[in-house]
Each structure stands twice: as structure tokens, then as C-alpha cells.
Write a protein that holds these residues in place. Structure first.
Motif, PDB file in Angstrom:
ATOM      1  N   GLU A 127       0.812  -1.221   0.000  1.00  0.00           N
ATOM      2  CA  GLU A 127       0.000   0.000   0.000  1.00  0.00           C
ATOM      3  C   GLU A 127       0.848   1.275   0.000  1.00  0.00           C
ATOM      4  O   GLU A 127       0.440   2.302  -0.552  1.00  0.00           O
ATOM      5  N   MET A 128       2.055   1.193   0.612  1.00  0.00           N
ATOM      6  CA  MET A 128       2.799   2.432   0.864  1.00  0.00           C
ATOM      7  C   MET A 128       3.158   3.184  -0.416  1.00  0.00           C
ATOM      8  O   MET A 128       2.906   4.376  -0.531  1.00  0.00           O
ATOM      9  N   SER A 129       3.765   2.492  -1.358  1.00  0.00           N
ATOM     10  CA  SER A 129       4.216   3.233  -2.539  1.00  0.00           C
ATOM     11  C   SER A 129       3.039   3.622  -3.442  1.00  0.00           C
ATOM     12  O   SER A 129       3.144   4.559  -4.220  1.00  0.00           O
ATOM     13  N   LEU A 130       1.914   2.927  -3.324  1.00  0.00           N
ATOM     14  CA  LEU A 130       0.743   3.336  -4.108  1.00  0.00           C
ATOM     15  C   LEU A 130       0.112   4.600  -3.535  1.00  0.00           C
ATOM     16  O   LEU A 130      -0.492   5.394  -4.257  1.00  0.00           O
ATOM     17  N   ILE A 131       0.274   4.789  -2.228  1.00  0.00           N
ATOM     18  CA  ILE A 131      -0.235   6.004  -1.595  1.00  0.00           C
ATOM     19  C   ILE A 131       0.690   7.181  -1.895  1.00  0.00           C
ATOM     20  O   ILE A 131       0.254   8.267  -2.272  1.00  0.00           O
ATOM     21  N   SER A 132       2.002   6.923  -1.745  1.00  0.00           N
ATOM     22  CA  SER A 132       2.957   8.052  -1.760  1.00  0.00           C
ATOM     23  C   SER A 132       3.640   8.279  -3.108  1.00  0.00           C
ATOM     24  O   SER A 132       4.267   9.324  -3.296  1.00  0.00           O
ATOM     25  N   ASP A 133       3.586   7.291  -3.992  1.00  0.00           N
ATOM     26  CA  ASP A 133       4.353   7.335  -5.240  1.00  0.00           C
ATOM     27  C   ASP A 133       5.850   7.225  -5.003  1.00  0.00           C
ATOM     28  O   ASP A 133       6.641   7.454  -5.920  1.00  0.00           O
ATOM     29  N   GLU A 134       6.233   6.879  -3.781  1.00  0.00           N
ATOM     30  CA  GLU A 134       7.657   6.648  -3.502  1.00  0.00           C
ATOM     31  C   GLU A 134       8.004   5.207  -3.874  1.00  0.00           C
ATOM     32  O   GLU A 134       7.114   4.369  -3.994  1.00  0.00           O
ATOM     33  N   PRO A 135       9.320   4.920  -4.039  1.00  0.00           N
ATOM     34  CA  PRO A 135       9.693   3.530  -4.353  1.00  0.00           C
ATOM     35  C   PRO A 135       9.279   2.574  -3.231  1.00  0.00           C
ATOM     36  O   PRO A 135       9.037   3.008  -2.094  1.00  0.00           O
ATOM     37  N   ARG A 136       9.229   1.306  -3.545  1.00  0.00           N
ATOM     38  CA  ARG A 136       8.874   0.289  -2.552  1.00  0.00           C
ATOM     39  C   ARG A 136       9.804   0.413  -1.337  1.00  0.00           C
ATOM     40  O   ARG A 136      11.032   0.492  -1.487  1.00  0.00           O
ATOM     41  N   SER A 137       9.209   0.378  -0.142  1.00  0.00           N
ATOM     42  CA  SER A 137       9.980   0.620   1.082  1.00  0.00           C
ATOM     43  C   SER A 137      10.703  -0.631   1.571  1.00  0.00           C
ATOM     44  O   SER A 137      11.559  -0.546   2.454  1.00  0.00           O
ATOM     45  N   ALA A 138      10.355  -1.776   1.060  1.00  0.00           N
ATOM     46  CA  ALA A 138      10.934  -3.039   1.551  1.00  0.00           C
ATOM     47  C   ALA A 138      10.761  -4.113   0.477  1.00  0.00           C
ATOM     48  O   ALA A 138      10.035  -3.905  -0.499  1.00  0.00           O
ATOM     49  N   THR A 139      11.434  -5.229   0.702  1.00  0.00           N
ATOM     50  CA  THR A 139      11.258  -6.402  -0.162  1.00  0.00           C
ATOM     51  C   THR A 139      10.282  -7.352   0.532  1.00  0.00           C
ATOM     52  O   THR A 139      10.353  -7.511   1.750  1.00  0.00           O
ATOM     53  N   VAL A 140       9.372  -7.912  -0.224  1.00  0.00           N
ATOM     54  CA  VAL A 140       8.404  -8.852   0.360  1.00  0.00           C
ATOM     55  C   VAL A 140       8.562 -10.201  -0.336  1.00  0.00           C
ATOM     56  O   VAL A 140       8.484 -10.287  -1.568  1.00  0.00           O
ATOM     57  N   MET A 141       8.807 -11.227   0.475  1.00  0.00           N
ATOM     58  CA  MET A 141       9.068 -12.559  -0.075  1.00  0.00           C
ATOM     59  C   MET A 141       8.132 -13.595   0.549  1.00  0.00           C
ATOM     60  O   MET A 141       7.859 -13.527   1.753  1.00  0.00           O
ATOM     61  N   CYS A 142       7.673 -14.511  -0.270  1.00  0.00           N
ATOM     62  CA  CYS A 142       6.779 -15.568   0.231  1.00  0.00           C
ATOM     63  C   CYS A 142       7.562 -16.559   1.098  1.00  0.00           C
ATOM     64  O   CYS A 142       8.630 -17.018   0.700  1.00  0.00           O
TER      65      CYS A 142
END
Ligand code: CMP
Length: 156
Positions: free
Chosen positions: A89-104
Motif C-alpha cells: 500500500e505504501m508506494s501506491l499512496i505516496s508514489d515513492e519507491p517500494r519501502s521493503a522487499t516482500v518474499m513468500c
């Protein structure tokens, strides 16, 4: 993967468990259901790369994901998210780059929404936008305190 009737029923069930479901109007619910794509995820799949631009919102219907931070001081896991949570949600709200890596971390299922629909439905509904923004800002604060603790630890 295209969605059948069963998937649509599952999406509704998944949405019902999310914090913002109670604020969804029927027309908004329809738009979300129509906009979701389903993907099976496998342990080790990287769903989000830190620092890349963000185009997709994720709802985790089953499985577990880890949230990882890279950087000068960190290359560590900062959170674990389980079924019925959302992320990206973060970068879609702020237009900033992804704040972290998400891995399954455990095989599961995600439902994904494009940024355009996320903004049209989630961010256009004031009550839902506030809840999602609050989650984003709580997460940001949590990351900051982990970074600070790490920084203090390295200094000592
Ligand atoms: P985004 O920055 O778009 O991409 C990475 C996602 O990881 C981010 O959105 C959040 O959904 C999630 N995330 C980032 N930091 C945290 C945290 N401290 N706790 C839980 N989830 C996080």
C-alpha cells in the motif's frame, strides 16, 4: 489467472476479514471484485522488490510473507504478514519507491489490484483511505524504530 465463481466468493470472504470491509459500499465492492487477479505464491517468490516503483496492491488470502529491509545497516527481516493482511500500500499512496522487499515464506494465494483501481476505490473512500494510511504510517514508524535500534546497536 482468470477468476471463476468460486474465486469471486473467496474474494468476498477475504475482503470481509479486512479491517476496511465494513466501510465498502456495494458499488465499491463490485469494482474491487472485478479488479482482482489471483496468483498462487510459492515459498521463495519475491513479490515486491525494495526501491522499485510500485504498481500493485496485494491481499494475502493464504500463506505467509516476510518483509525485508536492505541498506547499509540492515539486511534483515522486519515483519511477517499472514493471511487476511494487505501489503504494497505504501508506494501506491505516496508514489515513492517500494519501502521493503516482500518474499513468500509459506505457499499461499494473493489477490492483486492495479494501482489505478486501488486509488479509484480504496483511496477515494475517506474512511478506508484513513485506515490504510494509518496502517502505512504505523508500519513506517515500526521500520524506523527497528532501524534506530539497529543503528544504536552498531554504534555500541
Ligand atoms: P510498499 O512500500 O509499497 O512495498 C513494500 C511493502 O512492505 C510496504 O508497501 C508495506 O506494505 C510492507 N511493509 C513495509 N514496512 C513494513 C513493516 N514495518 N511492517 C509490515 N509491513 C511493512
Amino acid at each position: 489467472m482468470s477468476l471463476d465463481q468460486h474465486d469471486l466468493a473467496v474474494i468476498r470472504q477475504v475482503l470481509e476479514k479486512l479491517s476496511f470491509y465494513q466501510f465498502l459500499q456495494p458499488s465499491e465492492l463490485e469494482k474491487l471484485v472485478a479488479g482482482f487477479e489471483k496468483s498462487d505464491i510459492k515459498k521463495g517468490d519475491v513479490l515486491i522488490n525494495q526501491d522499485k516503483s510500485g504498481e500493485i496492491f496485494y491481499i494475502l488470502a493464504a500463506g505467509t510473507v516476510g518483509v525485508y529491509l536492505k541498506g547499509k545497516l540492515l539486511g534483515k527481516k522486519i515483519a511477517t504478514l499472514g493471511a487476511d493482511s494487505f501489503f504494497g500500500e505504501m508506494s501506491l499512496i505516496s508514489d515513492e519507491p517500494r519501502s521493503a522487499t516482500v518474499m513468500c515464506e509459506d505457499d499461499g494465494v494473493v489477490y492483486t489490484l492495479l494501482k489505478k483501481t486501488f486509488r479509484e476505490v480504496i483511496l477515494s473512500n475517506p474512511a478506508i483511505a484513513e485506515m490504510v494510511r494509518k496502517t502505512a504510517s504505523d508500519r513506517k514508524a515500526s521500520t524506523r524504530s527497528i532501524e534506530q535500534a539497529e543503528w544504536m546497536g552498531k554504534k555500541l
